[in-house]
Write a protein that holds these residues in place. Structure first.
Motif, short mmCIF file in Angstrom:
data_model
loop_
_atom_site.label_atom_id
_atom_site.label_comp_id
_atom_site.label_asym_id
_atom_site.label_seq_id
_atom_site.Cartn_x
_atom_site.Cartn_y
_atom_site.Cartn_z
N ARG A 42 -34.08 -41.64 -45.22
CA ARG A 42 -34.48 -42.50 -44.10
C ARG A 42 -35.49 -41.78 -43.22
NH1 ARG A 42 -28.65 -44.82 -42.19
NH2 ARG A 42 -28.37 -46.35 -43.88
N ALA A 43 -35.23 -40.49 -42.96
CA ALA A 43 -36.16 -39.70 -42.12
C ALA A 43 -37.53 -39.64 -42.77
CB ALA A 43 -35.59 -38.29 -41.93
N ALA A 44 -37.52 -39.46 -44.10
CA ALA A 44 -38.80 -39.38 -44.82
C ALA A 44 -39.53 -40.72 -44.75
CB ALA A 44 -38.53 -39.00 -46.28
N GLU A 45 -38.73 -41.81 -44.88
CA GLU A 45 -39.33 -43.15 -44.80
C GLU A 45 -39.93 -43.39 -43.42
OE1 GLU A 45 -36.24 -45.83 -45.89
OE2 GLU A 45 -36.42 -45.42 -48.05
N GLU A 46 -39.15 -43.01 -42.38
CA GLU A 46 -39.64 -43.19 -41.01
C GLU A 46 -40.91 -42.36 -40.77
OE1 GLU A 46 -36.41 -42.15 -38.50
OE2 GLU A 46 -35.26 -43.98 -38.95
N GLU A 47 -40.91 -41.16 -41.32
CA GLU A 47 -42.07 -40.27 -41.17
C GLU A 47 -43.31 -40.88 -41.82
OE1 GLU A 47 -43.00 -35.76 -42.48
OE2 GLU A 47 -40.97 -36.11 -41.69
N THR A 48 -43.08 -41.43 -43.01
CA THR A 48 -44.22 -42.05 -43.71
C THR A 48 -44.72 -43.28 -42.94
OG1 THR A 48 -42.59 -43.23 -45.06
CG2 THR A 48 -43.59 -41.25 -46.03
N GLU A 49 -43.75 -44.04 -42.35
CA GLU A 49 -44.16 -45.20 -41.55
C GLU A 49 -44.98 -44.76 -40.34
OE1 GLU A 49 -40.64 -47.32 -40.55
OE2 GLU A 49 -40.30 -48.04 -42.60
N ASP A 50 -44.52 -43.71 -39.66
CA ASP A 50 -45.26 -43.20 -38.49
C ASP A 50 -46.65 -42.72 -38.90
OD1 ASP A 50 -43.04 -43.73 -37.02
OD2 ASP A 50 -42.30 -41.63 -36.96
N GLU A 69 -53.53 -46.00 -39.40
CA GLU A 69 -54.11 -47.31 -39.07
C GLU A 69 -54.83 -47.24 -37.70
OE1 GLU A 69 -51.01 -50.20 -39.24
OE2 GLU A 69 -50.87 -50.13 -41.44
N GLU A 70 -54.16 -46.62 -36.71
CA GLU A 70 -54.75 -46.50 -35.37
C GLU A 70 -56.06 -45.71 -35.45
OE1 GLU A 70 -51.82 -44.74 -32.89
OE2 GLU A 70 -50.54 -46.53 -32.84
N LEU A 71 -56.02 -44.60 -36.24
CA LEU A 71 -57.20 -43.75 -36.38
C LEU A 71 -58.35 -44.52 -37.02
CD1 LEU A 71 -57.99 -40.76 -35.81
CD2 LEU A 71 -57.44 -40.30 -38.22
N SER A 72 -57.98 -45.28 -38.05
CA SER A 72 -59.03 -46.04 -38.77
C SER A 72 -59.61 -47.12 -37.85
CB SER A 72 -58.46 -46.69 -40.04
OG SER A 72 -57.41 -47.58 -39.71
#
Length: 921
Positions: free
Chosen positions: A889-897, A903-906
């Motif tokens: 779950r932590a890895a999934e959340e990290e990937t989502e972040d 996306e924000e950077l792009s």
């Protein structure tokens, strides 16, 4: 109470001969073992031997459909009706000829017995008490040779009988008009099995040459017509004859037309209805297509699942689905012939019995795994030993195997096969986790019960056959006596090195025994001496005790203050090892009461002069000694009074030799005894010729009648049971307190009412004292369990000393089976803490009680530790799984972040590029 020992269980053998049966629920196997019946509970993994025996080996067992009754028949045709609920014999009957098979009808109202070429139908015993439980209903003749198998239709209307004359006969259980009997051929060998299809008259027959015939009937079970009872012709009187004739003529004339027409119609209908049942062979299948297999020896069919199981002489079995004859699977489970096959009610488990090897197997065919797999010693057992806590028994046999049995379940849980010749002696070390065994192959081996492996092998410089063995109290010194070089070899358990060879005996060393309290070895020899060797003083001979005859067995008392020696002249002498003086002796030759063998030329009374005790054992309290030898009796002697207290008859099985005192004169001819004539040609596997020079345990002999004898005796350290290795197997005798009323200090005031009155007044200590004076188990348990948990220390402190030991022994007994584990453990802890010093002063007398308590606690500890380990592994697995999911779950959340940041950077970059473009424009 001291000698109220009763037969409790038979270990060391699981199957001999006869047919296997499953219980009604399918969770237990009922197996004939010699002249006894053993029940193996497959769900709870326990065994029980029923408390009755027949006069000869059992050949067939028939179970009623409700599972409450069993008919057990022995080799001579003597039958016993047994209740499987109360374990009691209800009726005795004799068929006067050997019975090949027995089968109850599915409705439980009849049963069929086949003997010679006849099938006998009896009314099944009812629930009410009857004078004669076996009432013959009909006799069915048809086959020309012996009958072999039976099967019933599901509605009990018909039954089928297979025969050695290669024919199969279908009979009606009632008087059917269209089926009286029907004979089927089609085979070229003995019929092994015949089976009806479910709710049908269709048949399957299996023969010994591996042929299966499928028969189809042209009539359903509902199409069977009951025959009308024909009235016997009435004999008229002389005066009435003319009147009757006139009346008949008149009636015939009056209704002539109608009667004739009606008669024609009725006969046509009747002919249609009363068409006889006919069979037609639909197909024929062969098992031995490649010729890989030997004779087909056993078969069973499960009707609901349409599964046929067949066993072969090579130890292979097949599973086929009928009627298509599709092979589900085949497996080799033994290298000997499969003697019996049975399927349980659900059709999941299949039981196999191999008589030559003494194997009993239960196979689950769907998961292809063993549910139960046991094998006894297929030759004589030579020696046994109890573990220090009394929980295990180790046995060694002439089949070169060492087996360890659990006394609670009655099952063998490990077998060591490293020896290459007969095992002569086995023993446990004081730790209880190492077994040491001596063998005629010239080795002494040590086995580890933690890892189940042979971790030490001791050998002598020159090859020697070891006939005796002893291990000292520390478990460090191992000694073995040779029967050919007259020497005693001494090894170190830790290093495995030979320490010393003790020479001095002038004959074979028959027995060795270490003192339980000091490092002194007693050795008994045929040179009429017992030597005491000091292990601490350069292994020198400390004392030499002269005997009146050849020494056969020697044993120390538990406190090491007395030595018992059995000699060839049938005497047991008692010695003080410190002063080397004889305290007394018992002449026991006449107590053996040996029987006369069939080959003996002299009477049993004359033969008894050469018999003697070959095994000795002190009881746990040291007050009595157990003795056994070449006889069917085991004797208990009181040492102080030097007299016989009780004789136990270990077997009444006349299938063994030397059982009867007098030979049957009807069997004696001018050429010798008829019993020595070897009838028949084996069991269908061809004629076997005995190997030259073999005296016992000859696997190739066709006719083998073993002699009854006791090879080894041991008392349990708990003092509540003793065991004997005999020709029949490993017999365990236990104290049966339920059948003996043995009060202590009984008075008129000691009654159940007065005990319960004390309980109401909450006088706990006096209630316990009164209960123990009356000494009834149920009442003692009731009183003990009514004491509040908080009052236990107070009650333990106020108990008189004489009742402390009694209460401790009772707690040890209750703890073994009760579920109130913490409650009884609290009682034991408080008794030992408060009275420990006083108990220590009497440690020798209360040792059996403490060992019984240790055995009970150890058993619960083993069960709970397994459960706790299992729970710990489950918790660890759950924790690891949750951690893994958390990380995921932590890895999934990290990937989502990360994705959001990207996306924000792009978006920012795209906005910046747009601004640059606008400025450029």
């Amino acid at each position: 109470m001291k000698f109220a020992y009763r037969f409790s269980n038979l270990l060391g053998a699981v199957y001999r001969q006869g047919n296997l049966n499953f219980s009604k629920d399918g969770n237990a196997v009922i197996s004939p073992v010699g002249n006894r019946i053993s029940v193996f509970d497959l769900k709870n993994n326990t065994s029980e031997t029923l408390p009755f025996s027949t006069t000869k080996n059992i050949t067939c067992v028939g179970l009623s459909p409700d599972g409450s009754l069993a008919i057990v028949v022995d080799e001579d045709g003597a039958a016993v009706l047994v209740s499987l609920i109360t374990r009691a014999i209800l009726h005795h009957f004799h068929f006067h000829k050997p019975v090949s098979s027995i089968r109850f009808s599915p409705d439980g109202r009849k049963f069929i017995v086949t003997k010679e070429n006849v099938a006998l139908m009896y009314h099944a015993p009812g629930k009410k008490r009857e004078f004669n439980a076996f009432v013959l209903d009909k006799s069915y003749y048809g086959p020309y040779d012996e009958t072999t198998c039976i099967d019933w239709t599901d509605d009990s209307k018909c039954f089928v009988v297979g025969s050695k004359d290669m024919s199969t006969w279908v009979f009606g259980a009632e008087r059917w008009a269209n089926l009286i009997y029907y004979s089927l051929g089609g085979h070229k060998d003995i019929i092994v099995g015949c089976f009806f299809e479910k709710d049908s008259l269709d048949l399957y027959t299996v023969s010994q040459d591996g042929t299966l015939c499928v028969w189809e009937s042209d009539t359903e079970l509902d199409g069977l017509i009951l025959k009308k009872s024909q009235d016997k012709p009435k004999i008229p009187r002389q005066g009435e004859e003319e009147e009757e004739e006139e009346g008949e003529e008149r009636d015939k004339v009056e209704g002539e037309e109608g009667e004739v027409i009606r008669g024609k119609v009725e006969t046509a209908k009747e002919r249609e209805k009363k068409k006889n049942v006919r069979y037609k062979m639909m197909s024929k299948h062969f098992f031995n297509k490649e010729g890989d297999f030997n004779n087909l020896t056993a078969a069973a069919y499960h009707k609901p699942n349409h599964i046929l199981v067949t066993g072969f002489a090579s130890g292979i079995f097949h599973l086929h689905e009928l009627p298509e004859f599709n092979l589900i699977h085949s497996l080799s489970i033994s290298d000997q012939r499969i003697a019996s096959v049975a399927i349980n009610s659900s059709g999941d488990w299949i039981g196999f019995g191999c008589s030559r090897m003494g194997q009993l197997l239960v196979w689950e065919w769907q998961s292809e795994s063993y549910v139960f797999k046991q094998q006894g010693h297929f030759n004589n057992m030579a020696s046994l030993a109890y573990s220090p806590d009394g929980q295990y028994i180790v046995t060694g046999g002439d089949d070169s195997k060492v087996k360890v049995w659990n006394t609670n379940t009655g099952l063998c849980f490990v077998t060591f096969t490293e020896h290459t010749s007969s095992v002569t002696h086995v023993t446990f070390t004081s730790s209880g986790f190492v077994i040491v065994s001596a063998s005629l192959d010239g080795t002494v081996r040590a086995f580890d019960l933690h890892r189940y492996r042979n971790f030490r092998t001791f050998t002598s410089p020159r090859p020697a056959q070891f006939s005796s063995l002893a291990v000292d109290v520390s478990g460090e010194l191992v000694s073995a006596g040779a029967q050919d070089s007259f020497e005693i070899f001494l090894w170190s358990m830790q290093t495995g090195r030979l320490l010393e060879v003790l020479a001095g005996h002038e004959g074979p060393v028959s027995c060795l025994c270490f003192s339980p309290v000091q490092s002194v070895l007693a050795s008994c020899s045929w040179d009429r001496t017992v030597r005491l060797w000091d292990m601490l003083d350069s292994w020198q001979t400390k004392e030499t005790l002269p005997l009146t005859s050849d020494g056969l067995a020697v044993t120390y008392r538990a406190d090491g203050q007395e030595l018992a020696v059995a000699t060839l002249n049938g005497e047991i002498s008692f010695w003080n090892p410190r002063t080397a003086t004889q305290n007394g002796s018992v002449a026991g030759r006449h107590d053996l009461q040996t029987g006369r063998k069939e080959t003996d030329k002299i009477t049993a009374k004359q033969a008894a002069k050469g018999k003697s005790f070959t095994s000795l054992c002190y009881s746990a309290d040291g007050e009595s000694v157990l003795a056994g030898g070449q006889s069917k009796f085991v004797c208990i002697y009181n040492i102080k009074e030097q007299m016989l207290m009780k004789k136990f008859e270990i077997s009444c099985n006349l299938s063994f030799d030397a059982m009867e005192e007098f030979l049957d004169r009807r069997k004696m001819t001018e050429f010798g005894s008829l019993a020595l004539v070897d009838e028949g040609a084996g069991d269908g596997d061809g004629v076997s010729i005995s190997l030259p020079g073999v005296r016992r345990g000859d696997m190739s002999s066709r006719h083998f009648k073993p002699e009854i004898r006791v090879s080894s005796l041991r008392f349990s350290p708990t003092g509540r049971s003793w065991a004997a290795t005999t020709t029949e197997g490993l017999l365990v005798y236990s104290l049966d307190g339920s059948l003996v009323f043995d009060p202590y200090d009984l008075d008129l005031d000691v009654t159940p009412a007065s005990i319960r009155k004390q309980l109401r007044l909450q006088e706990w200590a006096s209630a316990i004292v009164l209960a123990f004076r009356l000494n009834e188990k149920a009442l003692k348990q009731e009183v003990l369990e009514k004491v509040p948990h908080g009052q236990i220390p107070v009650v333990c402190g106020s108990l008189p000393d004489i009742y402390v030991e009694k209460l401790l022994g009772f707690i040890a007994t209750c703890l073994e089976k009760s579920g109130h584990l913490q409650f009884y453990m609290t009682w034991a802890q408080n008794l030992l803490m408060l009275h420990g010093q006083k108990l220590k002063n009497r440690s020798g007398a209360i040792l059996p009680t403490l060992q019984a308590l240790q055995k009970s606690i150890q058993r619960h500890f083993d069960d709970l530790s397994k459960l706790c380990d299992f729970n710990m592994y489950n918790i660890r697995y759950a924790v690891a799984l949750s951690k893994q999911r958390g990380l995921k779950r932590a890895a999934e959340e990290e990937t989502e972040d990360q994705e959001e940041e990207d996306e924000e950077l792009s978006e920012e970059m795209s906005e910046a590029s747009l601004e640059d473009a606008e400025m450029m424009l």
